[in-house]
Design an enzyme around this catalytic site. Structure first.
Site, PDB file in Angstrom:
ATOM      1  N   GLN A 249       0.842  -1.198   0.000  1.00 12.80           N
ATOM      2  CA  GLN A 249       0.000   0.000   0.000  1.00 12.80           C
ATOM      3  C   GLN A 249       0.876   1.247   0.000  1.00 12.80           C
ATOM      4  OE1 GLN A 249      -2.057  -1.318   3.752  1.00 12.80           O
ATOM      5  NE2 GLN A 249      -3.890  -0.706   2.636  1.00 12.80           N
TER       6      GLN A 249
ATOM      7  N   ASP B  49       6.417   4.713  -1.334  1.00 13.30           N
ATOM      8  CA  ASP B  49       7.719   5.330  -1.067  1.00 13.30           C
ATOM      9  C   ASP B  49       8.901   4.710  -1.794  1.00 13.30           C
ATOM     10  OD1 ASP B  49       8.133   2.920   0.357  1.00 13.30           O
ATOM     11  OD2 ASP B  49       7.457   3.831   2.237  1.00 13.30           O
TER      12      ASP B  49
ATOM     13  N   HIS C 131      -1.294   1.552  -4.366  1.00 17.90           N
ATOM     14  CA  HIS C 131      -1.560   2.993  -4.292  1.00 17.90           C
ATOM     15  C   HIS C 131      -0.583   3.811  -5.133  1.00 17.90           C
ATOM     16  CE1 HIS C 131      -3.733   2.382  -0.135  1.00 17.90           C
ATOM     17  NE2 HIS C 131      -4.315   1.759  -1.134  1.00 17.90           N
TER      18      HIS C 131
ATOM     19  N   SER D 122      -3.140  -1.599   9.014  1.00 15.40           N
ATOM     20  CA  SER D 122      -4.272  -1.800   9.922  1.00 15.40           C
ATOM     21  C   SER D 122      -5.344  -2.677   9.262  1.00 15.40           C
ATOM     22  CB  SER D 122      -4.862  -0.449  10.322  1.00 15.40           C
ATOM     23  OG  SER D 122      -5.121   0.301   9.155  1.00 15.40           O
TER      24      SER D 122
END
Ligand SMILES: [Zn+2]
Length: 253
Positions: free
Chosen positions: A106, A109, A126, A201
């Site tokens: 997700q 970076d 993402h 999460s």
């Protein structure tokens, strides 16, 4: 089941890794926090201080595009200075050992690539913030090019080919999840025997569906996260500790 302490969790994880033929990791912001990358969605993250710019708004408004790029340039030092952490390096070791065919992330970076994963083996749900794309024709642009044009013209630039806006190659709120990536992530989840969810999460759908999909297809499921997740109940092992500490012992194996 939740590991009673870090040491027994790491031991159990080591056994499961040894027994697995095909491991698929799924990573979220938690794996990059020790690298100085902020968790954008967490309390105090920049999206709780600044209202996120929705995709529709980016397309419709030059002002929104300018603001979006100003925020990205403000983050540049943070992204440029970040180095892979222990979690990234542990996964890269297992990748080199042939245990991990590809991973799902997700994160935006680029740290999995920096740790040694080939670009085609990192499935970025993402997107990626280290380069830009035209939202019309898809032409890729370096951030340096965008910055230069922005500085010269005082506004976010459009594509030199089709004149549509140029945007970081990330998936914004309100933008469709990428089909190819979703398809590849689905196939990986269905064809592994160990699925390890790390630093997420597991609440953002549809991404959060992959651990359950893997479990339903017969894989063992491990969850490593500082906080409880929505799917701890179905996991074979939950390590509720710092990710660097939990995965550090697997660096270099
Ligand atoms: Zn274009």
């Amino acid at each position: 089941m939740i590991a009673s302490d870090l040491r027994s969790g790491v031991e159990r994880l080591g056994d499961m890794i040894a027994e697995a033929k095909t491991i698929v990791p799924f990573t979220g912001a938690g794996i990059s926090t020790e690298c100085g990358i902020p968790d954008f969605r967490s309390p105090g993250g920049i999206w709780t201080r600044y209202r996120p710019i929705q995709f529709d708004e980016f397309v419709a408004s030059q002002e929104a595009r300018d603001e979006s790029w100003r925020r990205r340039f403000a983050m540049e030092e943070v992204f440029a200075a970040a180095k892979p952490g222990r979690g990234h390096r542990a996964l890269a070791s297992l990748y080199r050992a042939g245990k991990i065919p590809a991973l799902i992330t997700q994160n935006i970076d680029n740290l999995h690539q920096a740790s040694g994963f080939a670009t085609e083996h990192v499935i970025e749900l993402h997107g990626n913030t280290t380069y830009a794309r035209c939202i019309g024709c898809g032409k890729a642009y370096q951030l340096d090019w965008v910055k230069r044009r922005f500085d010269e013209e005082g506004a976010a630039p459009n594509c030199t080919v089709c004149d549509e806006p140029v945007k970081t190659a990330t998936i914004s709120f309100g933008q469709m999840m990428p089909d190819d990536e979703m398809q590849r992530a689905t196939e990986l989840s269905q064809h592994c025997d160990l699925f390890i969810a790390i630093g997420s999460s597991l609440v953002v759908w549809p991404a959060a569906g992959f651990p359950m999909m893997a479990k339903n297809c017969g894989a063992r499921l491990v969850i490593i996260n500082r906080e409880p997740t929505d799917q701890d109940d179905i996991a074979d092992l939950v390590i509720r500790h710092d990710i660097g500490e939990a995965l550090g012992p697997f660096v270099g194996n």
